[in-house]
Design an enzyme around this catalytic site. Structure first.
Site, short mmCIF file in Angstrom:
data_model
loop_
_atom_site.label_atom_id
_atom_site.label_comp_id
_atom_site.label_asym_id
_atom_site.label_seq_id
_atom_site.Cartn_x
_atom_site.Cartn_y
_atom_site.Cartn_z
N HIS A 56 0.88 -2.59 -6.39
CA HIS A 56 -0.15 -3.42 -5.80
C HIS A 56 -1.28 -3.67 -6.80
O HIS A 56 -1.31 -3.06 -7.87
CB HIS A 56 -0.71 -2.78 -4.52
CG HIS A 56 -1.17 -1.38 -4.71
ND1 HIS A 56 -0.51 -0.30 -4.19
CD2 HIS A 56 -2.19 -0.87 -5.43
CE1 HIS A 56 -1.11 0.81 -4.54
NE2 HIS A 56 -2.14 0.49 -5.31
C1 T46 Z 1 -3.59 3.14 -6.54
C2 T46 Z 1 -2.58 4.20 -6.83
C3 T46 Z 1 -2.74 4.82 -8.17
C4 T46 Z 1 -5.70 6.59 2.54
O1 T46 Z 1 -5.75 6.77 3.77
N1 T46 Z 1 -6.82 6.76 1.78
C5 T46 Z 1 -6.80 6.58 0.43
O2 T46 Z 1 -7.85 6.76 -0.22
C6 T46 Z 1 -5.58 6.19 -0.20
C7 T46 Z 1 -5.53 5.95 -1.71
C8 T46 Z 1 -4.48 6.00 0.58
N2 T46 Z 1 -4.53 6.22 1.94
C9 T46 Z 1 -3.31 6.07 2.74
C10 T46 Z 1 -2.77 4.65 2.81
C11 T46 Z 1 -1.28 4.85 2.96
O3 T46 Z 1 -0.96 5.06 4.33
O4 T46 Z 1 -2.28 6.84 2.12
C12 T46 Z 1 -1.03 6.20 2.24
C13 T46 Z 1 -0.40 6.00 0.86
O5 T46 Z 1 -1.16 5.02 0.14
P1 T46 Z 1 -0.50 4.08 -0.97
O6 T46 Z 1 0.86 3.68 -0.54
O7 T46 Z 1 -1.47 2.98 -1.27
O8 T46 Z 1 -0.38 5.10 -2.21
P2 T46 Z 1 0.00 4.78 -3.71
O9 T46 Z 1 0.15 6.06 -4.40
O10 T46 Z 1 1.13 3.82 -3.80
O11 T46 Z 1 -1.31 4.04 -4.31
C14 T46 Z 1 -2.48 4.78 -4.50
C15 T46 Z 1 -3.70 3.95 -4.16
O12 T46 Z 1 -3.56 3.41 -2.84
C16 T46 Z 1 -3.90 2.81 -5.14
O13 T46 Z 1 -5.20 2.29 -4.99
O14 T46 Z 1 -4.05 2.46 -7.45
O15 T46 Z 1 -2.55 5.23 -5.84
#
Ligand code: T46
Length: 141
Positions: A56
């Site tokens: 993303h």
């Molecule tokens: C990025 C990479 C490096 C939250 O509730 N709070 C938070 O602060 C974050 C980051 C995520 N979440 C929840 C949202 C989703 O339900 O945790 C779950 C997993 O999030 P996501 O699929 O976005 O995780 P990554 O590892 O793919 O991405 C994250 C960050 O979202 C993103 O900003 O740059 O780590």
């Protein structure tokens, strides 16, 4: 969508204090070490080696990724070019500016990715579809 390119993503070295009596290293992030005020801290861990995170871009969020332990690769895309950065030193992190697509992969066993972010979590700040991301980049004057 911000016009930033992958060339605006930079490695930042955190000063390291090596203990004179052999007690290891200490690094500190303070003052103007990062070009933004830290509003949120989260971390990725226990990531299987065949898994990938990210996939993303952010509209406004700035983030600093630090490999506290182990290593992983960060693939960066701006809609025209891409590059891969390997993070493997706990005092050398990657600043990702807004408007850059990122994917994290190739996590080593025990890798921990600490993320310092310029704002609180906001799903509206995400662009999670790559074609939409490219279209928005291309339409930015
Ligand atoms: C990025 C990479 C490096 C939250 O509730 N709070 C938070 O602060 C974050 C980051 C995520 N979440 C929840 C949202 C989703 O339900 O945790 C779950 C997993 O999030 P996501 O699929 O976005 O995780 P990554 O590892 O793919 O991405 C994250 C960050 O979202 C993103 O900003 O740059 O780590």
């Amino acid at each position: 969508m911000k016009k930033n390119t992958i060339h605006s993503t930079t490695l930042i070295e955190i000063p390291k204090i090596t203990d004179k009596e052999g007690r290891g290293n200490l690094s500190v992030i303070e003052k103007d070490c990062l070009p933004f005020k830290i509003e949120r801290v989260y971390y990725l861990y226990d990531v299987p080696s065949d898994a990938y995170r990210g996939g993303h871009a952010h509209k406004n969020l700035k983030q600093f990724l630090l490999p506290l332990s182990g290593s992983f690769d960060v693939i960066l895309k701006d809609g025209e070019n891409s590059k891969t950065v390997t993070l493997n030193k706990p005092n050398k992190g990657l600043l990702i500016v807004p408007g850059i697509w990122r994917e994290l992969e190739n996590f080593s066993s025990g890798a921990v990715c600490l993320v310092l972010a310029s704002n609180v979590y906001d799903e509206n700040d995400y662009i999670r579809d790559f074609d939409t991301f490219v279209a928005q980049k291309m339409s930015t004057p």
